[in-house]
Design a protein around this motif. Structure first.
Motif, PDB file in Angstrom:
ATOM      1  N   PRO A  26       1.739  11.319  15.964  1.00 29.61           N
ATOM      2  CA  PRO A  26       1.595  11.515  17.414  1.00 29.61           C
ATOM      3  C   PRO A  26       1.479  10.178  18.136  1.00 29.61           C
ATOM      4  O   PRO A  26       1.004   9.182  17.582  1.00 29.61           O
ATOM      5  N   GLU A  27       1.904  10.182  19.384  1.00 23.32           N
ATOM      6  CA  GLU A  27       1.880   8.940  20.166  1.00 23.32           C
ATOM      7  C   GLU A  27       0.466   8.405  20.320  1.00 23.32           C
ATOM      8  O   GLU A  27       0.252   7.189  20.365  1.00 23.32           O
ATOM      9  N   ASP A  28      -0.525   9.312  20.377  1.00 30.14           N
ATOM     10  CA  ASP A  28      -1.904   8.885  20.593  1.00 30.14           C
ATOM     11  C   ASP A  28      -2.706   8.813  19.293  1.00 30.14           C
ATOM     12  O   ASP A  28      -3.940   8.736  19.322  1.00 30.14           O
ATOM     13  N   ALA A  29      -2.045   8.807  18.150  1.00 29.26           N
ATOM     14  CA  ALA A  29      -2.757   8.778  16.866  1.00 29.26           C
ATOM     15  C   ALA A  29      -3.484   7.445  16.713  1.00 29.26           C
ATOM     16  O   ALA A  29      -2.898   6.379  16.958  1.00 29.26           O
ATOM     17  N   PRO A  30      -4.757   7.464  16.295  1.00 34.89           N
ATOM     18  CA  PRO A  30      -5.455   6.208  16.025  1.00 34.89           C
ATOM     19  C   PRO A  30      -4.820   5.510  14.828  1.00 34.89           C
ATOM     20  O   PRO A  30      -4.428   6.151  13.856  1.00 34.89           O
ATOM     21  N   LEU A  31      -4.711   4.198  14.907  1.00 34.71           N
ATOM     22  CA  LEU A  31      -3.974   3.455  13.898  1.00 34.71           C
ATOM     23  C   LEU A  31      -4.850   2.805  12.836  1.00 34.71           C
ATOM     24  O   LEU A  31      -4.329   2.301  11.840  1.00 34.71           O
ATOM     25  N   GLU A  32      -6.181   2.842  13.022  1.00 32.64           N
ATOM     26  CA  GLU A  32      -7.025   2.085  12.097  1.00 32.64           C
ATOM     27  C   GLU A  32      -6.975   2.610  10.666  1.00 32.64           C
ATOM     28  O   GLU A  32      -7.206   1.861   9.714  1.00 32.64           O
ATOM     29  N   HIS A  33      -6.668   3.908  10.501  1.00 28.60           N
ATOM     30  CA  HIS A  33      -6.614   4.478   9.151  1.00 28.60           C
ATOM     31  C   HIS A  33      -5.187   4.801   8.714  1.00 28.60           C
ATOM     32  O   HIS A  33      -5.000   5.391   7.647  1.00 28.60           O
ATOM     33  N   LEU A  34      -4.194   4.418   9.499  1.00 29.08           N
ATOM     34  CA  LEU A  34      -2.823   4.823   9.198  1.00 29.08           C
ATOM     35  C   LEU A  34      -2.354   4.283   7.848  1.00 29.08           C
ATOM     36  O   LEU A  34      -1.729   5.000   7.062  1.00 29.08           O
ATOM     37  N   GLY A  35      -2.660   3.035   7.561  1.00 35.16           N
ATOM     38  CA  GLY A  35      -2.253   2.468   6.279  1.00 35.16           C
ATOM     39  C   GLY A  35      -2.841   3.226   5.108  1.00 35.16           C
ATOM     40  O   GLY A  35      -2.137   3.513   4.126  1.00 35.16           O
ATOM     41  N   ALA A  36      -4.105   3.581   5.202  1.00 38.96           N
ATOM     42  CA  ALA A  36      -4.747   4.329   4.115  1.00 38.96           C
ATOM     43  C   ALA A  36      -4.152   5.725   3.975  1.00 38.96           C
ATOM     44  O   ALA A  36      -4.005   6.242   2.856  1.00 38.96           O
ATOM     45  N   ILE A  37      -3.789   6.346   5.094  1.00 40.19           N
ATOM     46  CA  ILE A  37      -3.139   7.666   5.054  1.00 40.19           C
ATOM     47  C   ILE A  37      -1.793   7.568   4.338  1.00 40.19           C
ATOM     48  O   ILE A  37      -1.452   8.401   3.487  1.00 40.19           O
ATOM     49  N   LEU A  38      -1.022   6.545   4.671  1.00 38.50           N
ATOM     50  CA  LEU A  38       0.286   6.360   4.045  1.00 38.50           C
ATOM     51  C   LEU A  38       0.151   6.190   2.537  1.00 38.50           C
ATOM     52  O   LEU A  38       0.916   6.766   1.757  1.00 38.50           O
ATOM     53  N   GLU A  39      -0.838   5.419   2.121  1.00 40.52           N
ATOM     54  CA  GLU A  39      -1.039   5.207   0.693  1.00 40.52           C
ATOM     55  C   GLU A  39      -1.537   6.477   0.006  1.00 40.52           C
ATOM     56  O   GLU A  39      -1.072   6.837  -1.081  1.00 40.52           O
ATOM     57  N   ALA A  40      -2.477   7.167   0.647  1.00 40.33           N
ATOM     58  CA  ALA A  40      -3.046   8.368   0.031  1.00 40.33           C
ATOM     59  C   ALA A  40      -1.988   9.446  -0.165  1.00 40.33           C
ATOM     60  O   ALA A  40      -1.995  10.166  -1.177  1.00 40.33           O
ATOM     61  N   GLY A  41      -1.074   9.577   0.795  1.00 40.69           N
ATOM     62  CA  GLY A  41      -0.038  10.600   0.699  1.00 40.69           C
ATOM     63  C   GLY A  41       1.242  10.129   0.048  1.00 40.69           C
ATOM     64  O   GLY A  41       2.191  10.903  -0.054  1.00 40.69           O
ATOM     65  N   ALA A  42       1.262   8.865  -0.426  1.00 41.28           N
ATOM     66  CA  ALA A  42       2.475   8.278  -1.019  1.00 41.28           C
ATOM     67  C   ALA A  42       3.678   8.518  -0.104  1.00 41.28           C
ATOM     68  O   ALA A  42       4.749   8.914  -0.545  1.00 41.28           O
TER      69      ALA A  42
END
Length: 245
Positions: A26-42
């Protein structure tokens, strides 16, 4: 990056992937955890909004996705007609240096209900411009067949209206789409739970694009991991049901 099912390669347009989970950001998604989300979900692919005015938020999101080696599929979520969508698609191609797009055309900002007539117009123009086009469509088998005939590289039917989290409301229509086109079909909206994602893959979808399951969770990293596992399990179940060669 750790990957799910490393031997299960599929193609999104001309891109080879092993993960079948596309993150819709989403356009308003907070970005501070985005990297960890990408890694967790491969996660290997993500879709972000683009328009003729690419703002700082989109640029920051794109930078994080690049750092994690994620293939970025621009989407035209704010486009109200074919002309808007074509302009936005070209801006997205300039951002990611690749002519591909998740084509969204709607005059319904709440649920992104697609506009079939404008989708057909924009899809044909973009295919002729050399784009790999992935339209967000209603669960309409006839429209799906026509868009595949035009040359769309894949289709993203809504299981239910975007953001509703109601899952695949009409499984029969999804099965008809899957039976009648020979391009990848991804559940493009409406995925509300990991179980919905599993169902989509078990039916034969090539993947799912999801935002709600992860970004509405209290623990977003765990939600990403659970969603990726559900996608893998659904595809494995589909494979198990195929006749042995």
């Amino acid at each position: 990056m750790e990957q799910n099912q490393p031997h299960d390669t599929w193609q999104l347009g001309t891109t080879n992937l092993t993960s079948r989970l596309m993150l819709a950001i989403p356009e308003d998604a907070p970005l501070e955890h985005l990297g960890a989300i990408l890694e967790a979900g491969a996660i290997q692919s993500a879709t972000i909004k683009v328009s003729t005015d690419i703002g700082a938020a989109a640029s920051d999101t794109y930078e994080i996705l690049q750092e994690h080696g994620v293939h970025v599929l621009p989407n035209t979520v704010d486009a109200a007609d074919a002309d808007d969508a074509v302009r936005a698609a070209h801006h997205g191609a300039a951002l990611v240096d690749r002519p591909w797009v998740k084509l969204i055309i709607t005059q319904d900002p709440e649920y992104n209900v697609p506009n079939p007539a404008h989708l057909l117009q924009a899809a044909e123009r973009l295919v002729n411009d050399g784009f790999e086009v992935f339209p967000l469509i209603p669960d309409d088998p006839g429209l799906a067949v026509e868009l595949a005939r035009i040359g769309c590289a894949g289709l993203m039917p809504q299981g239910s209206p975007a953001g509703s989290g109601q899952g695949i409301a009409n499984p029969l229509k999804f099965r008809l789409i899957l039976d009648r086109v020979d391009v990848p079909v991804l559940a493009g909206a409406g995925i509300g739970t990991a179980a919905d994602a599993c169902q989509a893959l078990e039916m034969g979808c090539a993947g799912v694009a999801s935002a709600k399951v992860i970004f509405s969770a209290d623990d977003q990293e765990t939600a990403a991991r659970a969603l990726a596992d559900a996608v893998s399990a659904g595809h494995l179940a589909w494979q198990a049901a195929q006749p042995l060669s």
